[in-house]
Motif scaffolding. Sequence first.
Motif, PDB file in Angstrom:
ATOM      1  N   ASN A 303       0.637  -1.207  -0.040  1.00 29.44           N
ATOM      2  CA  ASN A 303      -0.192  -0.107  -0.058  1.00 29.44           C
ATOM      3  C   ASN A 303       0.955   1.122   0.155  1.00 29.44           C
ATOM      4  O   ASN A 303       0.493   2.376  -0.838  1.00 29.44           O
ATOM      5  N   ALA A 304       2.133   1.347   0.957  1.00 29.82           N
ATOM      6  CA  ALA A 304       2.812   2.559   1.061  1.00 29.82           C
ATOM      7  C   ALA A 304       3.426   2.743  -0.181  1.00 29.82           C
ATOM      8  O   ALA A 304       3.845   3.716  -0.976  1.00 29.82           O
ATOM      9  N   ALA A 305       3.879   1.635  -1.139  1.00 28.06           N
ATOM     10  CA  ALA A 305       4.515   1.721  -2.382  1.00 28.06           C
ATOM     11  C   ALA A 305       3.515   2.252  -3.404  1.00 28.06           C
ATOM     12  O   ALA A 305       3.956   3.020  -4.188  1.00 28.06           O
ATOM     13  N   LEU A 306       2.473   1.963  -3.511  1.00 21.26           N
ATOM     14  CA  LEU A 306       1.291   2.704  -4.285  1.00 21.26           C
ATOM     15  C   LEU A 306       1.099   3.912  -4.148  1.00 21.26           C
ATOM     16  O   LEU A 306       1.199   4.604  -4.974  1.00 21.26           O
ATOM     17  N   ILE A 307       0.950   4.260  -2.888  1.00 18.60           N
ATOM     18  CA  ILE A 307       0.998   5.692  -2.574  1.00 18.60           C
ATOM     19  C   ILE A 307       2.129   6.436  -3.053  1.00 18.60           C
ATOM     20  O   ILE A 307       1.915   7.635  -3.619  1.00 18.60           O
ATOM     21  N   SER A 308       3.285   5.915  -2.783  1.00 16.90           N
ATOM     22  CA  SER A 308       4.288   6.676  -2.975  1.00 16.90           C
ATOM     23  C   SER A 308       4.559   6.775  -4.569  1.00 16.90           C
ATOM     24  O   SER A 308       4.946   8.032  -5.011  1.00 16.90           O
ATOM     25  N   ASP A 309       4.386   5.752  -5.171  1.00 19.75           N
ATOM     26  CA  ASP A 309       4.436   5.782  -6.736  1.00 19.75           C
ATOM     27  C   ASP A 309       3.430   6.683  -7.311  1.00 19.75           C
ATOM     28  O   ASP A 309       3.521   7.387  -8.340  1.00 19.75           O
ATOM     29  N   THR A 310       2.265   6.661  -6.819  1.00 12.57           N
ATOM     30  CA  THR A 310       1.258   7.574  -7.346  1.00 12.57           C
ATOM     31  C   THR A 310       1.754   9.054  -7.155  1.00 12.57           C
ATOM     32  O   THR A 310       1.666   9.879  -8.107  1.00 12.57           O
ATOM     33  N   LEU A 311       2.175   9.382  -6.052  1.00 10.03           N
ATOM     34  CA  LEU A 311       2.833  10.577  -5.835  1.00 10.03           C
ATOM     35  C   LEU A 311       3.678  11.193  -6.876  1.00 10.03           C
ATOM     36  O   LEU A 311       4.074  12.110  -7.304  1.00 10.03           O
ATOM     37  N   ASP A 340      -9.915  19.294   4.606  1.00 12.71           N
ATOM     38  CA  ASP A 340     -11.223  19.488   4.284  1.00 12.71           C
ATOM     39  C   ASP A 340     -11.503  19.356   2.606  1.00 12.71           C
ATOM     40  O   ASP A 340     -12.386  18.865   2.594  1.00 12.71           O
ATOM     41  N   ARG A 341     -10.557  19.678   1.733  1.00  8.83           N
ATOM     42  CA  ARG A 341     -10.713  19.393   0.681  1.00  8.83           C
ATOM     43  C   ARG A 341     -10.713  18.099   0.180  1.00  8.83           C
ATOM     44  O   ARG A 341     -11.438  17.711  -0.736  1.00  8.83           O
ATOM     45  N   LEU A 342      -9.708  17.583   0.703  1.00  9.11           N
ATOM     46  CA  LEU A 342      -9.735  16.144   0.450  1.00  9.11           C
ATOM     47  C   LEU A 342     -10.648  15.151   0.908  1.00  9.11           C
ATOM     48  O   LEU A 342     -11.375  14.402   0.096  1.00  9.11           O
ATOM     49  N   LEU A 343     -11.281  15.644   1.916  1.00  7.64           N
ATOM     50  CA  LEU A 343     -12.499  14.927   2.597  1.00  7.64           C
ATOM     51  C   LEU A 343     -13.826  15.213   1.521  1.00  7.64           C
ATOM     52  O   LEU A 343     -14.683  14.039   1.204  1.00  7.64           O
ATOM     53  N   ALA A 344     -13.971  16.511   1.198  1.00  7.04           N
ATOM     54  CA  ALA A 344     -15.345  16.787   0.770  1.00  7.04           C
ATOM     55  C   ALA A 344     -15.118  16.559  -0.783  1.00  7.04           C
ATOM     56  O   ALA A 344     -16.084  15.916  -1.555  1.00  7.04           O
ATOM     57  N   ASP A 345     -13.889  16.556  -1.372  1.00 13.02           N
ATOM     58  CA  ASP A 345     -13.783  16.196  -3.062  1.00 13.02           C
ATOM     59  C   ASP A 345     -13.484  14.717  -3.317  1.00 13.02           C
ATOM     60  O   ASP A 345     -13.938  14.279  -4.161  1.00 13.02           O
ATOM     61  N   ALA A 346     -12.702  14.470  -2.529  1.00  9.63           N
ATOM     62  CA  ALA A 346     -12.443  12.805  -2.768  1.00  9.63           C
ATOM     63  C   ALA A 346     -12.850  11.828  -1.817  1.00  9.63           C
ATOM     64  O   ALA A 346     -12.706  10.711  -2.124  1.00  9.63           O
ATOM     65  N   ASN A 347     -13.341  12.148  -0.751  1.00  7.65           N
ATOM     66  CA  ASN A 347     -13.938  11.483   0.427  1.00  7.65           C
ATOM     67  C   ASN A 347     -12.732  10.601   0.852  1.00  7.65           C
ATOM     68  O   ASN A 347     -13.213   9.364   1.286  1.00  7.65           O
ATOM     69  N   VAL A 348     -11.679  10.978   0.975  1.00 10.55           N
ATOM     70  CA  VAL A 348     -10.574  10.235   1.643  1.00 10.55           C
ATOM     71  C   VAL A 348     -10.060  11.165   2.809  1.00 10.55           C
ATOM     72  O   VAL A 348     -10.159  12.313   2.780  1.00 10.55           O
ATOM     73  N   MET A 379      -6.211   6.354  -4.297  1.00  8.09           N
ATOM     74  CA  MET A 379      -5.246   7.105  -5.120  1.00  8.09           C
ATOM     75  C   MET A 379      -5.976   7.618  -6.591  1.00  8.09           C
ATOM     76  O   MET A 379      -5.375   8.375  -7.080  1.00  8.09           O
ATOM     77  N   ARG A 380      -6.819   6.773  -6.925  1.00  6.11           N
ATOM     78  CA  ARG A 380      -7.683   7.215  -8.214  1.00  6.11           C
ATOM     79  C   ARG A 380      -8.233   8.435  -7.911  1.00  6.11           C
ATOM     80  O   ARG A 380      -8.169   9.577  -8.778  1.00  6.11           O
ATOM     81  N   ARG A 381      -9.052   8.512  -6.637  1.00  9.28           N
ATOM     82  CA  ARG A 381      -9.664   9.809  -6.273  1.00  9.28           C
ATOM     83  C   ARG A 381      -8.660  10.925  -6.049  1.00  9.28           C
ATOM     84  O   ARG A 381      -8.848  12.296  -6.453  1.00  9.28           O
TER      85      ARG A 381
END
Length: 386
Positions: A303-311, A340-348, A379-381
Amino acid sequence: MRLNKNFDLLKDNYLFAEVENRVAAYKAAHPEKDIIKLGIGDVTLPLCSVVVDAGMRAAHEMGEKETFHGYGPYRGYTFLTQAIVAYYVERGIKIKESEVFVSDGAKSDIGNFLDLFDEDCVVSVPDPVYPVYVDTNLMQGRKIVYANATRENDFLPLPDESVKADLIYICSPNNPTGAVYDRERLKKWVDYARACDAVILFDAAYEYFVSDPELPRSIYEIPGADRCAVEFCSLSKTAGFTGTRCGYCIVPHKLGKLNGLWLRRQSTKFNGVSYIVQRMAEAVFSPEGRAQIAGNVAVYKKNAALISDTLKEMGVYHTGGVNSPYIWLHCGTDSWAFFDRLLADANVVGTPGAGFGKNGEGFFRLTAFNDYEHTQEAMRRLKKIL
């Protein structure tokens, strides 16, 4: 009532409580939304089968007169302390069984260990920092000095020779930044502590995530550390004990009175971890337990690698995500506004860097403790709003 006025120095809410409050408010207003949590560092995979089996056997023992256990030893049951010693010896670190103390978790130990020190101690903590280091010392009225962790020093500050500290907090792999000290830089802290007659409180809660053999997993890999450092370890993130509660600390005899004082403190204020939980913890260190736990940790590291690769793909600066379950990304704005933006716009859900100190502003922490499918969706969001 004559209350402890030092509590007035604390923020109204503990950081992660504030995060949960904001998420709860959003969910109440938008019950239809599917929220993915990459915020608080709580694991999602269940306990391994070998651990569960050990707990069930121990529970049956507690139901029989012949095998019932009451109060346990204050340091922990021998079967567990010996397993911990063997775990260190396997990595080339010699510790004595009498230097091991079993507890209900590293967070408790890190706060409770302060009972042993004078209120006039000067405390060095990194900034950004895990809030418990700061809050527990504020509760006792100590002076806190900050070691600035910034992008310029890879979020791995080194000692300031002009500052005389009595207590030094180091967390590696670091929470929240995911940065990991190498041996050379960690040795500078050990040398500094010995020169100052200071004690390092070394938080090794995430040591199991270090896969690079060139990076130390224990401060005792550094020569002389057993004369200046106490190490705190946890089974929460490695073995999924967040809801079961078990950890341990190492207090070397070479630190003089500290070992005896900690035993005296624990025997007065703590009655130990339950027999059932300690049997479960023993199973963690068995060959079968180690194999199963490595499988769970591999999921989180994926999971960590996926997040890092996405960034990386998006060109977002970040630390962590390799030898750590945390990813510390540059959000380039007010971190609570980004929350707040991440929560409202991506629900993350993540954690605002400002909650970890002034140097955390402009940064944001994500964790790898969800499952892989939800992490992929998060990550898609994220890609859609950044």
